[in-house]
Write a protein that holds these residues in place. Structure first.
Motif, PDB file in Angstrom:
ATOM      1  N   LYS A   1       0.831  -1.212   0.000  1.00 14.86           N
ATOM      2  CA  LYS A   1       0.000   0.000   0.000  1.00 14.86           C
ATOM      3  C   LYS A   1       0.863   1.259   0.000  1.00 14.86           C
ATOM      4  O   LYS A   1       0.550   2.243  -0.687  1.00 14.86           O
TER       5      LYS A   1
ATOM      6  N   ARG B   1       0.554   4.116  -2.796  1.00 19.81           N
ATOM      7  CA  ARG B   1       0.128   5.479  -2.456  1.00 19.81           C
ATOM      8  C   ARG B   1       1.212   6.502  -2.762  1.00 19.81           C
ATOM      9  O   ARG B   1       0.932   7.582  -3.307  1.00 19.81           O
ATOM     10  N   LYS B   2       2.445   6.186  -2.415  1.00 22.35           N
ATOM     11  CA  LYS B   2       3.529   7.143  -2.659  1.00 22.35           C
ATOM     12  C   LYS B   2       3.786   7.307  -4.151  1.00 22.35           C
ATOM     13  O   LYS B   2       4.101   8.402  -4.620  1.00 22.35           O
TER      14      LYS B   2
ATOM     15  N   HIS C   1       1.492   7.076  -6.493  1.00 28.12           N
ATOM     16  CA  HIS C   1       0.423   7.895  -7.060  1.00 28.12           C
ATOM     17  C   HIS C   1       0.554   9.356  -6.639  1.00 28.12           C
ATOM     18  O   HIS C   1       0.211  10.253  -7.419  1.00 28.12           O
ATOM     19  N   TYR C   2       1.054   9.590  -5.435  1.00 29.63           N
ATOM     20  CA  TYR C   2       1.297  10.980  -5.028  1.00 29.63           C
ATOM     21  C   TYR C   2       2.378  11.594  -5.922  1.00 29.63           C
ATOM     22  O   TYR C   2       2.223  12.720  -6.432  1.00 29.63           O
TER      23      TYR C   2
END
Length: 452
Positions: free
Chosen positions: A356, A360-361, A363-364
């Protein structure tokens, strides 16, 4: 000063020459024609004492852009992941790092159990029933998968996506040439394997389709849909997977893959400037006897006590060469142990959490970098921890140099492997990257692009 080794003295040299009946060291080379022998001394620096040599080598090592001193956004097959300290402690134990092939199970139980655990973890991750004791790396694992598929189906045609790692495709091509297999490459569309071109390329003599997911561009492929295409024609589905992504993504074996391979480097194995790494190889049970390398099995002794043995060794060292499934002569047992220690340390919950964080990182960073004027996202496909950026007209080498000067190891220049993608760069973001590092990278990238 304490010596780590004993230097050779002139007396030692004289005694050895006397023992072999030679007058001088030069006499040892008398069988080599004098006109092709190097005359004089090699142009190398004079000998250094231990302290000076250590300083010299340290200075050379300091010229490398390592991930301890630089923030890395470079992936393309080798990733900068966190490695729990326990991994190094366990694999540094002498019974592991000095161990050789465990031919004698009665004195190799620890080594065999470690391999058995590795196999068990790989089966759980991939969703398949059987895994071997490991491969040299992910590239050779993919090539061996093509070999297995051709032998199992008795067909000579392999279809591989160009979204598979370029180096893995080169190894596959080498294997295919030696085995007289036809290799067909399918291009990408939107960052993923071109489904229409793939459907047209699959024929009744296609042994297998080989894809990578997440692929070289970081995009997640439609494994289920591609598996249906090849299974309709009686061929096999081969998937090369990032094992860390399987903490989130469905296991390829449950989506129709017959063979799942990959590189275990993300699982607690240091990048080490490109290797060595460790490959994994898992198959459906029906192909167990065709698997390359070896399989460690669990059994019981005469007293009913659990023990471990080499169950299958279908390689040319152990059986008649013409019956061997592969000529692989070893594996990466120590690095497979590192992967096992990592997986046991992380556990199921830890694997989900680290996957995860990567997602998430990534996509950021993807959104942050795409907001830079002139930068765009050429592909819309979903990604895991890598993505492609299209940069404005800029010399990539100059950009990489500016990033390095600012303390960043930039991404991979895709034009090196895909000439049709000039100005495209592959960016990797792992769980180690902080928001501050991503933001600063974006600032430096924008400043670098503004300077012509």
């Amino acid at each position: 000063m304490k010596h780590r080794y004993l230097p050779m003295t002139e007396q030692d040299r004289a005694e050895m020459l006397s023992a072999v009946g030679a007058e001088s060291v030069q006499e040892l080379f008398k069988d080599i024609p004098e006109n092709i022998r190097y005359q004089g001394d090699l142009p190398v620096s004079p000998a250094l004492d231990e302290f000076a040599l250590t300083r010299h080598l340290s200075a050379l090592a300091a010229q490398n852009a390592d991930t301890q001193r630089y923030v890395s956004f470079l992936g393309a097959g080798i990733y900068d992941h966190h490695i729990p300290s326990v991994v190094g402690h366990v694999i540094s134990r002498s019974e592991f790092y000095t161990a050789y092939t465990p031919y004698q199970p009665e004195i190799s139980q620890g080594e065999l159990q470690a391999i058995f655990e590795f196999q068990s973890y790989i089966c759980e991750l991939t969703g398949l029933q059987v895994a071997n004791a490991s491969m040299y790396d992910g590239a050779t694992a993919l090539a061996e998968a093509g070999n297995l598929a051709a032998a199992a189906t008795r067909r000579k045609r392999l279809v591989v996506s160009r979204a598979v790692h370029p180096e893995a495709r080169e190894v596959l091509a080498t294997y295919a040439h030696g085995l007289n297999l036809e290799l067909v490459e399918i291009g990408q569309r939107g960052g993923r394997t071109d489904a229409d071109a793939l459907a047209d390329a699959i024929t009744d003599d296609t042994a297998a389709v080989l894809i990578q997911s997440p692929n070289f561009f970081g995009a997640i492929e439609d494994v289920l849909g591609i598996a249906e295409l090849i299974h309709r024609r009686g061929g096999l589905m081969v998937v090369s997977a990032n094992p860390l992504s399987l903490g989130l993504l469905e296991a390829p074996g449950k989506l129709g893959a017959d063979i799942v391979v990959g590189d275990a480097q993300p699982l607690g194995i240091d990048g080490s400037f490109g290797g060595p790494t460790c490959g994994f190889f898992a198959v459906a049970e029906s192909y167990m006897r065709r698997i390359p390398g070896r399989i460690v099995g669990q059994t019981t002794d005469r007293n009913g006590k659990r023990g471990f043995v080499l169950t299958l060794q279908a390689r040319e060292q152990h059986i008649r060469r013409e019956k061997a499934t592969s000529n692989i002569c070893s594996n990466q047992a120590l690095l497979a142990l590192a992967a096992s220690v990592y997986l046991s340390t992380m556990g199921k919950r830890g694997m989900v959490e680290v996957a995860k964080l990567n997602l998430r990182k990534c996509h950021y960073a993807k959104a942050r970098l795409a907001a830079i004027p002139g930068v765009s996202l050429p592909f819309a496909a979903p990604v895991f921890n890598e993505f492609v950026l299209r940069l404005p007209d800029f010399k990539m080498e100059q950009l990489q140099r500016k990033l390095l000067e600012a303390g960043f190891i930039g991404g991979y220049d895709l034009s090196r492997s895909y000439p049709e993608l000039p100005g495209h760069i592959l960016i990797a973001v792992t769980e180690k990257r902080s928001k501050a590092e991503i933001d600063q990278f974006a600032v430096v990238l924008e400043e670098s692009l503004c300077v012509k």
